[in-house]
Design an enzyme around this catalytic site. Structure first.
Site, PDB file in Angstrom:
ATOM      1  N   ASP A  34      -2.491   7.911  26.154  1.00  0.00           N
ATOM      2  CA  ASP A  34      -1.524   6.825  26.313  1.00  0.00           C
ATOM      3  C   ASP A  34      -2.158   5.417  25.890  1.00  0.00           C
ATOM      4  O   ASP A  34      -3.444   5.120  26.292  1.00  0.00           O
ATOM      5  CB  ASP A  34      -1.288   6.945  27.850  1.00  0.00           C
ATOM      6  CG  ASP A  34      -0.073   5.920  28.561  1.00  0.00           C
ATOM      7  OD1 ASP A  34       0.879   6.397  28.987  1.00  0.00           O
ATOM      8  OD2 ASP A  34      -0.393   4.642  28.318  1.00  0.00           O
ATOM      9  N   ASN A  92       8.359  11.176  34.489  1.00  0.00           N
ATOM     10  CA  ASN A  92       9.094  10.274  35.150  1.00  0.00           C
ATOM     11  C   ASN A  92      10.488  10.515  34.513  1.00  0.00           C
ATOM     12  O   ASN A  92      10.438  10.769  33.283  1.00  0.00           O
ATOM     13  CB  ASN A  92       8.583   8.885  34.803  1.00  0.00           C
ATOM     14  CG  ASN A  92       7.219   8.515  35.372  1.00  0.00           C
ATOM     15  OD1 ASN A  92       6.852   9.087  36.561  1.00  0.00           O
ATOM     16  ND2 ASN A  92       6.451   7.895  34.753  1.00  0.00           N
ATOM     17  N   GLU A 100      10.032   4.826  30.882  1.00  0.00           N
ATOM     18  CA  GLU A 100      10.017   3.765  29.923  1.00  0.00           C
ATOM     19  C   GLU A 100      10.564   4.175  28.459  1.00  0.00           C
ATOM     20  O   GLU A 100      11.331   3.473  27.888  1.00  0.00           O
ATOM     21  CB  GLU A 100       8.723   2.909  29.895  1.00  0.00           C
ATOM     22  CG  GLU A 100       8.521   2.123  31.038  1.00  0.00           C
ATOM     23  CD  GLU A 100       7.097   1.666  31.126  1.00  0.00           C
ATOM     24  OE1 GLU A 100       6.375   1.815  30.145  1.00  0.00           O
ATOM     25  OE2 GLU A 100       6.681   1.440  32.208  1.00  0.00           O
ATOM     26  N   VAL A 101       9.979   5.279  28.257  1.00  0.00           N
ATOM     27  CA  VAL A 101      10.329   5.777  26.879  1.00  0.00           C
ATOM     28  C   VAL A 101      11.358   7.011  26.840  1.00  0.00           C
ATOM     29  O   VAL A 101      11.005   7.980  27.586  1.00  0.00           O
ATOM     30  CB  VAL A 101       8.803   6.361  26.246  1.00  0.00           C
ATOM     31  CG1 VAL A 101       9.158   6.512  24.623  1.00  0.00           C
ATOM     32  CG2 VAL A 101       8.089   5.119  26.065  1.00  0.00           C
ATOM     33  N   HIS A 105       8.402  13.407  28.040  1.00  0.00           N
ATOM     34  CA  HIS A 105       6.755  13.326  28.004  1.00  0.00           C
ATOM     35  C   HIS A 105       6.328  13.738  29.185  1.00  0.00           C
ATOM     36  O   HIS A 105       6.715  13.328  30.116  1.00  0.00           O
ATOM     37  CB  HIS A 105       6.332  12.159  27.308  1.00  0.00           C
ATOM     38  CG  HIS A 105       6.710  11.072  28.210  1.00  0.00           C
ATOM     39  ND1 HIS A 105       8.024  10.333  27.990  1.00  0.00           N
ATOM     40  CD2 HIS A 105       6.320  10.269  29.197  1.00  0.00           C
ATOM     41  CE1 HIS A 105       8.344   9.193  28.564  1.00  0.00           C
ATOM     42  NE2 HIS A 105       6.938   9.198  29.282  1.00  0.00           N
ATOM     43  N   HIS A 107       2.716  13.238  31.456  1.00  0.00           N
ATOM     44  CA  HIS A 107       1.543  12.432  31.497  1.00  0.00           C
ATOM     45  C   HIS A 107       0.620  13.507  32.019  1.00  0.00           C
ATOM     46  O   HIS A 107       0.810  14.254  32.984  1.00  0.00           O
ATOM     47  CB  HIS A 107       1.566  11.402  32.499  1.00  0.00           C
ATOM     48  CG  HIS A 107       2.541  10.209  32.181  1.00  0.00           C
ATOM     49  ND1 HIS A 107       2.035   9.133  31.767  1.00  0.00           N
ATOM     50  CD2 HIS A 107       4.071  10.082  32.280  1.00  0.00           C
ATOM     51  CE1 HIS A 107       3.159   8.161  31.321  1.00  0.00           C
ATOM     52  NE2 HIS A 107       4.248   8.736  31.774  1.00  0.00           N
TER      53      HIS A 107
END
Ligand code: AMP
Length: 122
Positions: A34, A92, A100-101, A105, A107
């Site tokens: 990241d 998220n 945000e993206v 994904h 983390h």
């Protein structure tokens, strides 16, 4: 659900249009550092497919991709040296989740004691 945006930054990384600091790749997933790391170890693992978020992925991805991605989580984590002391996996989703993206994904965070699960009031 918002349609998948093929111009999102992770789609562009998957197509090789933007560089990343790769730590893992197989048929199903790509793992990379990241850029805004929040822990000594902070890896993002993304599936190789156009899924906006976790629910999109788990509802619509073919079973072999879901299994392949899940196995990739285990494989990446075991190579990061965080298994002995532990790690945190975060996904998220959407506005309230702070996503945000818009490419699903995971983390993977570790390398220190990460403290309480979330901050703030209930
Ligand atoms: P999220 O808030 O769950 O959508 O997380 C998106 C993450 O992507 C953030 O932690 C960003 O630091 C990270 N990020 C954004 N652009 C890049 C990039 N080009 N390479 C690596 N990580 C990125």
């Amino acid at each position: 659900m918002t349609p998948y945006d093929p111009q999102n930054v992770f789609a562009r990384i998957l197509r090789g249009e933007i560089p990343c600091e790769k730590v893992f790749e197989n048929t199903f997933a790509l793992g990379f550092h990241d850029i805004g790391k929040r822990a000594p170890v902070h890896i993002l693992l993304i599936p190789k497919g156009p899924y906006t978020c976790a629910t999109d992925f788990y509802q619509n991805a073919p079973p072999e991709l879901i299994v392949g991605f899940s196995r990739a989580i285990a494989e990446v984590t075991s190579h990061l040296g965080v298994l002995e002391k532990g790690a945190r996996f975060i996904v998220n989703q959407g506005l309230h989740g702070g996503q945000e993206v818009p490419h699903f994904h995971l983390h993977i965070l570790g390398g220190k004691n990460l403290g309480p699960m979330i901050m703030g009031d209930q």
